[in-house]
Design an enzyme around this catalytic site. Structure first.
Site, mmCIF file in Angstrom:
data_model
loop_
_atom_site.group_PDB
_atom_site.id
_atom_site.type_symbol
_atom_site.label_atom_id
_atom_site.label_comp_id
_atom_site.label_asym_id
_atom_site.label_seq_id
_atom_site.Cartn_x
_atom_site.Cartn_y
_atom_site.Cartn_z
ATOM 1 N NE ARG A 59 -20.004 -0.017 -30.116
ATOM 2 C CZ ARG A 59 -21.098 -0.587 -30.649
ATOM 3 N NH1 ARG A 59 -21.513 -1.771 -30.224
ATOM 4 N NH2 ARG A 59 -21.755 0.029 -31.618
ATOM 5 C CG HIS A 63 -22.846 2.720 -27.205
ATOM 6 N ND1 HIS A 63 -23.537 2.386 -28.351
ATOM 7 C CD2 HIS A 63 -21.590 3.035 -27.623
ATOM 8 C CE1 HIS A 63 -22.738 2.489 -29.410
ATOM 9 N NE2 HIS A 63 -21.550 2.868 -28.976
ATOM 10 C CG ASP A 64 -25.119 3.759 -19.103
ATOM 11 O OD1 ASP A 64 -26.300 4.138 -19.299
ATOM 12 O OD2 ASP A 64 -24.623 3.664 -17.968
ATOM 13 C CB VAL A 67 -28.136 7.417 -24.258
ATOM 14 C CG1 VAL A 67 -29.645 7.521 -24.426
ATOM 15 C CG2 VAL A 67 -27.459 7.249 -25.622
ATOM 16 N N GLY A 69 -26.938 10.156 -19.654
ATOM 17 C CA GLY A 69 -25.910 10.065 -18.620
ATOM 18 C C GLY A 69 -25.647 8.625 -18.222
ATOM 19 C CG ASP A 71 -29.153 6.499 -17.183
ATOM 20 O OD1 ASP A 71 -28.555 5.818 -18.051
ATOM 21 O OD2 ASP A 71 -30.152 7.201 -17.451
ATOM 22 C CB SER A 73 -30.772 4.309 -19.729
ATOM 23 O OG SER A 73 -29.720 4.916 -20.465
ATOM 24 C CG ASN A 91 -27.097 1.103 -28.658
ATOM 25 O OD1 ASN A 91 -25.903 1.376 -28.700
ATOM 26 N ND2 ASN A 91 -27.961 1.777 -27.919
ATOM 27 N N PRO A 160 -22.174 8.961 -31.641
ATOM 28 C CG PRO A 160 -19.904 9.189 -31.162
ATOM 29 C CD PRO A 160 -21.242 9.087 -30.513
ATOM 30 C CG HIS A 190 -12.397 2.630 -32.164
ATOM 31 N ND1 HIS A 190 -12.984 3.325 -33.186
ATOM 32 C CD2 HIS A 190 -13.403 2.287 -31.306
ATOM 33 C CE1 HIS A 190 -14.298 3.416 -32.960
ATOM 34 N NE2 HIS A 190 -14.571 2.803 -31.818
ATOM 35 C CB THR A 191 -6.079 0.622 -29.005
ATOM 36 O OG1 THR A 191 -4.955 -0.260 -28.939
ATOM 37 C CG2 THR A 191 -6.691 0.679 -27.615
ATOM 38 C CG ASP A 234 -4.485 -1.632 -32.992
ATOM 39 O OD1 ASP A 234 -3.771 -1.733 -34.020
ATOM 40 O OD2 ASP A 234 -4.010 -1.474 -31.855
#
Length: 314
Positions: A59, A63-64, A67, A69, A71, A73, A91, A160, A190-191, A234
């Site tokens: 994850r 999430h990197d 946002v 790309g 990088d 961040s 986050n 999302p 999400h498995t 799951d």
């Protein structure tokens, strides 16, 4: 004239692909030949200690990349003079695995000082996490560099939400040049992993959830209170990376509203059915989509920096 415009189009295409073209699976073969094995050993130890960590590390990479790309961040911590992405809605209070990334970085720095980026560590750790939990492997392209900036606002708009509709999911992924098949395949992450009650409480009361499943969730996720209580994404094989997630969706056992949106009489239904019945098709689509996601706007060459500590700019 026609040939001139063709040439300019070709030049545009070359320029557009140049950033990702600079990524290479052999990037550290000479500069840090032990980089990948070092990352893998730390990830394997962390996942062996807590299976959920595999999902957390996967994850972090997602999430990197969504946002600014891929990088790193997302790893930059807030300071008195710097606002990072960790306080963003998607986050805050849920991103985890930072200490594992710091541990990897420390061990990699010990063998190859200021050579391996935090962004590449995230990409490799995501792959190694999936493999550690029984999922497919893929070749990670390398050579990303680390940002000196972060974007709280982009983290709030581009990641999302668990309340997303199918059309919102398709748009969020399309904005990152990921197609509908990529979106459904990446949702299959999400498995593994768990979600907090506050993110699935509303879905429990919706009409498109298996009543027995809903009742079982309610015991740990009451109408009020218990916001951070966890449930597996799951319900069938919570700590194994497989295609059970899609079979759950077909039984209306998606934990999040956004999960069940993938199988709710919409355009994604056929892809879900395909992945549910064909594990190889899922694995292939997932690994393809992970490589594409890992190619989102990387910093390469002399852009950015190689952070000495992943949580702060040099």
């Amino acid at each position: 004239m026609a040939s001139a415009s063709c040439l300019s189009l070709l030049l545009l295409a070359v320029l557009a692909s140049s950033a990702s073209a600079q990524l290479s699976s052999t990037f550290y073969d000479t500069s840090c030949p032990n980089a990948l094995s070092t990352i893998k050993s730390v990830v394997n130890a962390a996942v062996a200690q807590e299976a959920r960590m595999g999902a957390s590390l996967l994850r972090l990479h997602f999430h990197d990349c969504f946002v600014q790309g891929c990088d790193a961040s997302v790893l930059l911590a807030d300071t008195a003079t710097f606002t990072g992405e960790q306080g963003a809605g998607p986050n805050a209070g849920s991103l985890r695995g930072f200490s594992v990334i710091d541990n990897i970085k420390t061990q990699v720095e010990a063998v190859c000082p200021q050579t391996v980026s935090c962004a590449d560590i995230l990409a490799v750790a995501a792959r190694d996490s999936v493999v550690a939990l029984g999922g497919p492997s893929w070749t990670v392209l390398l050579g990303r560099r680390d940002s000196t900036t972060a974007s709280l606002s982009q983290a709030n708009t581009d990641l999302p939400a668990p309340t997303s509709s199918l059309s919102q999911l398709l748009t969020a992924f399309n904005n990152k040049n990921l197609n509908p098949t990529d979106m459904v395949a990446l949702s299959g992450a999400h498995t593994i992993g768990q979600a907090q009650c506050q993110n699935f409480r509303d879905h429990i009361t919706e009409s498109n959830i298996n009543p027995t499943f809903a009742a079982s969730l309610r015991t740990n996720c009451p109408a009020s209170g218990g916001d951070t209580n966890l449930a597996p994404l799951d319900t069938t094989t919570p700590n194994t990376f497989d295609n059970a997630y899609y079979n759950n969706l077909m039984s209306q056992k998606g934990l999040l509203h956004s999960d069940q949106e993938l199988f709710n009489n919409g355009s994604a239904d056929n892809t879900v059915m395909n992945f549910a019945s064909n594990a190889a098709a899922f694995s292939s689509a997932f690994t393809t989509a992970m490589v594409k996601m890992g190619n989102i706007s990387p910093l390469t060459g002399t852009q950015g920096q190689i952070r000495l500590s992943c949580s702060k700019v040099n």
